[in-house]
Write a protein that holds these residues in place. Sequence first.
Motif, short mmCIF file in Angstrom:
data_model
loop_
_atom_site.label_atom_id
_atom_site.label_comp_id
_atom_site.label_asym_id
_atom_site.label_seq_id
_atom_site.Cartn_x
_atom_site.Cartn_y
_atom_site.Cartn_z
N ARG A 84 -0.03 7.15 8.94
CA ARG A 84 -0.68 6.52 10.10
C ARG A 84 -2.20 6.57 9.97
O ARG A 84 -2.89 5.58 10.27
N ASN A 85 -2.73 7.69 9.51
CA ASN A 85 -4.18 7.80 9.35
C ASN A 85 -4.70 6.83 8.30
O ASN A 85 -5.79 6.24 8.45
N VAL A 86 -3.94 6.62 7.23
CA VAL A 86 -4.35 5.66 6.20
C VAL A 86 -4.31 4.24 6.76
O VAL A 86 -5.24 3.44 6.54
N LEU A 87 -3.26 3.90 7.50
CA LEU A 87 -3.15 2.55 8.07
C LEU A 87 -4.24 2.31 9.11
O LEU A 87 -4.80 1.21 9.19
N ALA A 98 -5.02 -6.13 2.19
CA ALA A 98 -4.73 -5.14 1.16
C ALA A 98 -3.22 -4.96 0.99
O ALA A 98 -2.48 -4.92 1.98
N ARG A 99 -2.78 -4.88 -0.24
CA ARG A 99 -1.37 -4.62 -0.52
C ARG A 99 -1.14 -3.11 -0.44
O ARG A 99 -1.84 -2.33 -1.10
N VAL A 100 -0.16 -2.70 0.37
CA VAL A 100 0.11 -1.28 0.60
C VAL A 100 1.48 -0.93 0.04
O VAL A 100 2.47 -1.60 0.32
N LEU A 101 1.52 0.13 -0.76
CA LEU A 101 2.79 0.65 -1.29
C LEU A 101 2.94 2.09 -0.85
O LEU A 101 2.04 2.91 -1.04
N LEU A 140 5.47 2.03 8.30
CA LEU A 140 4.82 1.09 7.38
C LEU A 140 5.23 -0.34 7.69
O LEU A 140 4.38 -1.23 7.80
N HIS A 141 6.53 -0.57 7.83
CA HIS A 141 7.00 -1.94 8.04
C HIS A 141 6.63 -2.48 9.42
O HIS A 141 6.47 -3.69 9.59
N GLU A 142 6.45 -1.57 10.37
CA GLU A 142 5.98 -2.01 11.69
C GLU A 142 4.52 -2.44 11.64
O GLU A 142 4.14 -3.48 12.19
N ARG A 143 3.71 -1.66 10.95
CA ARG A 143 2.27 -1.93 10.90
C ARG A 143 1.90 -2.95 9.83
O ARG A 143 0.94 -3.72 9.99
N ASP A 208 10.19 -6.04 0.01
CA ASP A 208 9.49 -4.93 0.66
C ASP A 208 10.13 -3.58 0.35
O ASP A 208 9.70 -2.56 0.90
N LEU A 209 11.14 -3.56 -0.52
CA LEU A 209 11.82 -2.31 -0.84
C LEU A 209 12.33 -2.35 -2.27
O LEU A 209 12.96 -3.33 -2.69
N TYR A 210 12.07 -1.26 -3.02
CA TYR A 210 12.56 -1.13 -4.39
C TYR A 210 13.06 0.28 -4.62
O TYR A 210 12.48 1.25 -4.11
N VAL A 211 14.15 0.38 -5.39
CA VAL A 211 14.66 1.67 -5.85
C VAL A 211 14.07 1.93 -7.23
O VAL A 211 14.17 1.09 -8.14
#
Length: 285
Positions: A84-87, A98-101, A140-143, A208-211
């Motif tokens: 949350r602090n990073v977002l 920005a692309r966020v992983l 993450l997916h909400e923000r 938006d999701l990878y294993v």
Amino acid sequence: MTVVLAGCGDLGTEAALRFASLGHRVIGLRRSADLLPDVIEGVSVDLSTTRPTIPADTEVVVVALSAGSRDVDTYRASYVDGLRNVLDALDEAGAADARVLFVSSTAVYDVDDGSVVDEATPATGASPTAEVILEAEALLHERRPDGIVLRLGGIYGPGRERLIEQVRGGEARSAEPAGSSPHTNRIHRDDAAAAIVHLTTTPGVTDDLYVGVDDEPSRLDDVLTFVAGELGVPVPPSAPPRGRQAGGDKRLSNARLRGTGFAFTYPTHREGYRAVIAGEGVRHP
């Protein structure tokens, strides 16, 4: 391109070095930034309690956090509050594109029957700490609806040699009866770092999701036998199981990650553990 690594432990540092080798400006956020290599612009910050300052021209953010213990409150502070602090910092910087992983864990899959698991398998959380990680993924997916979650299997590599030491020291045990050991799913640290760089810099990566695991889910006994052979020590003796195997029993699929064009340096535990035993690779602080 400016890249921010929020969490620069072993994995984050390896990913940061790979971004730097591509010519990008790399900023590493961690509690003790003085431990980072010089090519990374280190910033000392406790992300669980503090909102960092992120440059407005940031194009990639990798959130690779870790908790100091298995305590649920510590996990939530590290993973949820830290993310949350990073977002919040990204919003404050105006870095909307920005692309966020977010680096997550395959521990979120509560599967114990040896079945194949992929991104479509429901993640229900196998433990209280896994539920916290799912909470962070949801944040993450909400923000950031276009944010990427990379669920990594068991990471091994330089400095992550517990299994090797257990086999070398005679502490490891094979399953009894023979052939009953659970499947395990691994990824070498260097491949995990390479996957992070690949997913955040490759055009056309849209999921938006990878294993993140290697090509071969392997029974634990097979891994122990291979490591013993490489070390030249006896195969671990058998012992009856002591309750449910941590991590359950599942065979994770990397087909989606492979489908992006990603290539593994260590496609199975054999190539990976052979390299670790040979002393290849660098341990990061």
